[in-house]
Design an enzyme around this catalytic site. Structure first.
Site, PDB file in Angstrom:
ATOM      1  N   HIS A 312     -44.575  38.175  52.305  1.00 32.12           N
ATOM      2  CA  HIS A 312     -44.583  39.502  51.696  1.00 32.12           C
ATOM      3  C   HIS A 312     -45.976  39.803  51.178  1.00 32.12           C
ATOM      4  O   HIS A 312     -46.664  38.896  50.698  1.00 32.12           O
ATOM      5  CB  HIS A 312     -43.579  39.545  50.530  1.00 32.12           C
ATOM      6  CG  HIS A 312     -43.215  40.934  50.119  1.00 32.12           C
ATOM      7  ND1 HIS A 312     -43.962  41.662  49.233  1.00 32.12           N
ATOM      8  CD2 HIS A 312     -42.176  41.731  50.488  1.00 32.12           C
ATOM      9  CE1 HIS A 312     -43.403  42.846  49.074  1.00 32.12           C
ATOM     10  NE2 HIS A 312     -42.323  42.920  49.812  1.00 32.12           N
ATOM     11  N   ASP A 370     -35.379  40.938  53.537  1.00 32.28           N
ATOM     12  CA  ASP A 370     -34.847  41.216  54.869  1.00 32.28           C
ATOM     13  C   ASP A 370     -34.263  39.992  55.559  1.00 32.28           C
ATOM     14  O   ASP A 370     -33.609  40.117  56.594  1.00 32.28           O
ATOM     15  CB  ASP A 370     -35.958  41.801  55.760  1.00 32.28           C
ATOM     16  CG  ASP A 370     -36.350  43.173  55.279  1.00 32.28           C
ATOM     17  OD1 ASP A 370     -35.442  43.930  54.894  1.00 32.28           O
ATOM     18  OD2 ASP A 370     -37.550  43.483  55.268  1.00 32.28           O
TER      19      ASP A 370
HETATM   20  N1  CMC Z   1     -44.479  33.861  59.899  1.00 31.42           N
HETATM   21  C1  CMC Z   1     -45.525  33.072  60.207  1.00 31.42           C
HETATM   22  N2  CMC Z   1     -46.732  33.166  59.638  1.00 31.42           N
HETATM   23  C2  CMC Z   1     -46.895  34.126  58.714  1.00 31.42           C
HETATM   24  C3  CMC Z   1     -45.840  34.982  58.345  1.00 31.42           C
HETATM   25  C4  CMC Z   1     -44.604  34.822  58.980  1.00 31.42           C
HETATM   26  N3  CMC Z   1     -43.575  35.611  58.672  1.00 31.42           N
HETATM   27  N4  CMC Z   1     -46.282  35.853  57.403  1.00 31.42           N
HETATM   28  C5  CMC Z   1     -47.575  35.537  57.194  1.00 31.42           C
HETATM   29  N5  CMC Z   1     -47.950  34.489  57.984  1.00 31.42           N
HETATM   30  C6  CMC Z   1     -49.238  33.813  57.977  1.00 31.42           C
HETATM   31  C7  CMC Z   1     -50.292  34.619  58.714  1.00 31.42           C
HETATM   32  O1  CMC Z   1     -50.363  34.252  60.070  1.00 31.42           O
HETATM   33  C8  CMC Z   1     -51.536  34.252  57.939  1.00 31.42           C
HETATM   34  O2  CMC Z   1     -51.926  32.970  58.353  1.00 31.42           O
HETATM   35  P1  CMC Z   1     -53.522  32.565  58.391  1.00 31.42           P
HETATM   36  O3  CMC Z   1     -53.990  32.696  56.970  1.00 31.42           O
HETATM   37  O4  CMC Z   1     -53.566  31.185  58.919  1.00 31.42           O
HETATM   38  O5  CMC Z   1     -54.186  33.568  59.300  1.00 31.42           O
HETATM   39  C9  CMC Z   1     -51.044  34.138  56.499  1.00 31.42           C
HETATM   40  O6  CMC Z   1     -49.662  33.768  56.625  1.00 31.42           O
HETATM   41  C10 CMC Z   1     -51.180  35.430  55.708  1.00 31.42           C
HETATM   42  O7  CMC Z   1     -50.583  36.467  56.454  1.00 31.42           O
HETATM   43  P2  CMC Z   1     -50.937  38.007  56.302  1.00 31.42           P
HETATM   44  O8  CMC Z   1     -50.385  38.733  57.481  1.00 31.42           O
HETATM   45  O9  CMC Z   1     -52.389  38.160  55.982  1.00 31.42           O
HETATM   46  O10 CMC Z   1     -50.110  38.362  54.988  1.00 31.42           O
HETATM   47  P3  CMC Z   1     -49.788  39.802  54.497  1.00 31.42           P
HETATM   48  O11 CMC Z   1     -49.571  39.700  53.046  1.00 31.42           O
HETATM   49  O12 CMC Z   1     -50.769  40.801  54.983  1.00 31.42           O
HETATM   50  O13 CMC Z   1     -48.426  40.090  55.285  1.00 31.42           O
HETATM   51  C11 CMC Z   1     -46.183  40.485  55.860  1.00 31.42           C
HETATM   52  C12 CMC Z   1     -47.183  40.250  54.725  1.00 31.42           C
HETATM   53  C13 CMC Z   1     -44.834  40.854  55.238  1.00 31.42           C
HETATM   54  C14 CMC Z   1     -46.644  41.656  56.751  1.00 31.42           C
HETATM   55  C15 CMC Z   1     -46.076  39.199  56.705  1.00 31.42           C
HETATM   56  O14 CMC Z   1     -45.723  38.123  55.877  1.00 31.42           O
HETATM   57  C16 CMC Z   1     -45.080  39.338  57.857  1.00 31.42           C
HETATM   58  O15 CMC Z   1     -45.455  39.823  58.925  1.00 31.42           O
HETATM   59  N6  CMC Z   1     -43.803  38.891  57.659  1.00 31.42           N
HETATM   60  C17 CMC Z   1     -42.776  39.032  58.659  1.00 31.42           C
HETATM   61  C18 CMC Z   1     -42.243  40.459  58.662  1.00 31.42           C
HETATM   62  C19 CMC Z   1     -41.346  40.741  57.484  1.00 31.42           C
HETATM   63  O16 CMC Z   1     -40.453  39.963  57.146  1.00 31.42           O
HETATM   64  N7  CMC Z   1     -41.566  41.899  56.849  1.00 31.42           N
HETATM   65  C20 CMC Z   1     -40.723  42.346  55.712  1.00 31.42           C
HETATM   66  C21 CMC Z   1     -41.494  42.397  54.450  1.00 31.42           C
HETATM   67  S1  CMC Z   1     -40.450  42.757  53.048  1.00 31.42           S
HETATM   68  C22 CMC Z   1     -40.137  44.436  53.178  1.00 31.42           C
HETATM   69  C23 CMC Z   1     -40.137  45.169  51.888  1.00 31.42           C
HETATM   70  O17 CMC Z   1     -40.357  44.632  50.811  1.00 31.42           O
HETATM   71  O18 CMC Z   1     -39.924  46.381  51.948  1.00 31.42           O
END
Ligand code: CMC
Length: 435
Positions: A312, A370
């Protein structure tokens, strides 16, 4: 709000340094008030994605992502989900305090007596293709409320603000259910005001005119909990959209329609669908035995796969809503005799591995809301393409409360972000014949 502390910005290009007040909230990080920056230094700040920018002040919802804490008006989500229903939560979010029993009764009666929509709205729905996505229909119908309810469009009238709020809360489930019924070719079901808010929503979604329908109380409570957990989440993309759209002085219905449109995106409201589809895919490809293989794929940067429902932007700890959703998931599956639901077992196995795996631990990736909500909604009989509509129905209270908070804020101004221009500098236009 202003502290005695100041922040000073100095420049290496000869611009004199500028001092800014530091504002402090009741909890959370302090905020540097840079509103005078352009006037004093002729420069803007650059913050795409609003990673470090507070776009407003708000007293509605607080999230501490490191602690995994979510408060609505100061109350922890864990307590609200157990002690209150969705309408109490709506009252709290909009008015700022939980209702007394008498206030609750009046409010429930008020909302439940506004559930019916203008009869002409069904013809608006009939103009859509049957295979339209229900979110496309809901975005249109919520905006069209400005056409059907022109008597509550004066945004400066406190009475009309409140009427719009009640209409939105009361009618969004009716509109979402109409979009669904239309897509499956069944007659719309008129609301039944003796039912609870969630029970009535289930009735409008699942009843037909041919049979008596009694919502199952366990499933009704589960839907109510889904609504509570999604009611507000401070300045997320759709809420910020509602605020920005509403800041022009447009009607609340138009601003909420903008919020619905934003929520529809897969990076926002669509993640529970993606999570359920991921579980179904693992199940189809070997189920529990293939969980290890799948996790290796997720950790491999080149695969492009992610463990949906994990991670998240704000929570770097357990999303408190995920724990509550897991509990609801157990209750619903037990009620339906689906304790051995393979997708639930898969989800539990994935969660266990992820919570012990260095990749996830180091990156502070925990289950988000989710992760289990798709399984719950599927068990309730909600089709996948309606998941985001359920989210929109729930989030309407957050949107309309944040809109109202903005409208009555003495500092309220039309939102107008600045930009870093990277296009061509001025050049002359050549007439067509000489190009
Ligand atoms: N599975 C595998 N690796 C992950 C995941 C995941 N779900 N989420 C983040 N990472 C890794 C990512 O590859 C990165 O690794 P590295 O530092 O080695 O490059 C690191 O963790 C940080 O990721 P980020 O994308 O920079 O983190 P963010 O804070 O920008 O992204 C997120 C948050 C929610 C977009 C992401 O965690 C994600 O894509 N999750 C899966 C989709 C999901 O479940 N979304 C629902 C969010 S809750 C909705 C709401 O509250 O309304």
């Amino acid at each position: 709000m202003t502290t005695e502390h100041k922040a000073t910005m100095s420049f290496s290009d000869g611009t004199p340094s500028v001092e800014f007040p530091i504002l402090t909230g009741t909890i959370g990080p302090d905020v540097i008030d840079i509103r005078k920056l352009y006037g004093q230094a002729g420069k803007f700040t650059y913050d795409t994605g609003f990673l470090s920018t507070a776009s407003c002040n708000s007293s509605i919802t607080y999230i501490d992502g490191d602690k995994g804490q979510l408060l609505y008006r100061g109350y922890p989500i864990e307590q609200l989900a157990v002690h209150c229903d969705f309408l109490e939560t709506c009252y709290l979010i909009y008015y700022g305090e939980l209702p007394t029993p008498a206030q609750y009764q009046d409010f429930q009666s008020l909302v439940m007596h506004h559930t019916m929509v203008h009869e002409q709205m069904q013809f608006a729905v009939r103009g859509f293709r049957r295979d339209s996505h229900p979110m496309a229909i809901l975005a249109s119908l919520s905006g069209s409320m400005a056409a059907f309810y022109p008597d509550s469009l004066d945004i400066n009238s406190p009475e009309q603000q409140d009427i719009s709020f009640v209409r939105l809360i009361a009618k969004m489930p009716t509109l979402a259910a109409m979009a669904y019924k239309y897509s499956i070719g069944q007659p719309y079901m008129y609301p039944q005001n003796h039912l609870s808010y969630a029970g009535n929503f289930m009735h409008m979604m699942f009843a037909t005119p041919c049979e008596k329908y009694e919502p199952n109380p366990v499933l009704e409570r589960a839907l109510d909990r889904i609504l509570i957990l999604h009611a507000d989440h401070e300045q997320n993309a759709s809420t910020s959209t509602v605020r920005l759209c509403g800041s022009s002085g447009t009607s609340p219905f138009s601003a909420i329609a903008a919020g619905v449109a934003c929520l529809w995106g897969p990076a926002h409201g669509g993640a529970n669908q993606a999570c359920l589809e991921m579980l179904e895919e693992i199940q189809a490809n070997g189920g529990l035995e293939k969980v290890g293989e799948f996790m290796e794929r997720v950790k491999d940067k080149n695969s492009g796969a992610r463990l949906m429902g994990f991670g998240h932007r704000v929570y770097k700890n357990f999303d408190p809503r995920a724990k509550l959703m897991q509990e609801t998931c157990r209750e619903v599956l037990a009620e339906l005799g689906l304790e051995n639901d393979p997708l639930f077992k898969l989800a539990m196995a994935l969660e266990k591995i992820a919570l012990e795996d260095d990749y996830f631990v180091q990156r502070k990736l925990y289950p988000n809301v989710d992760f289990y909500s798709g399984i719950v909604q599927r068990a309730l009989g909600i089709p996948v393409n309606m998941f985001t509509c359920i989210f929109a129905v729930a989030r309407t209270i957050g949107w309309v409360s944040q809109w109202k908070e903005m409208i009555v804020d003495p500092e309220y101004k039309i939102g107008r972000p600045r930009q870093l221009y990277t296009g061509l500098t001025e050049r002359p236009v050549k007439p067509l014949e000489s190009r």
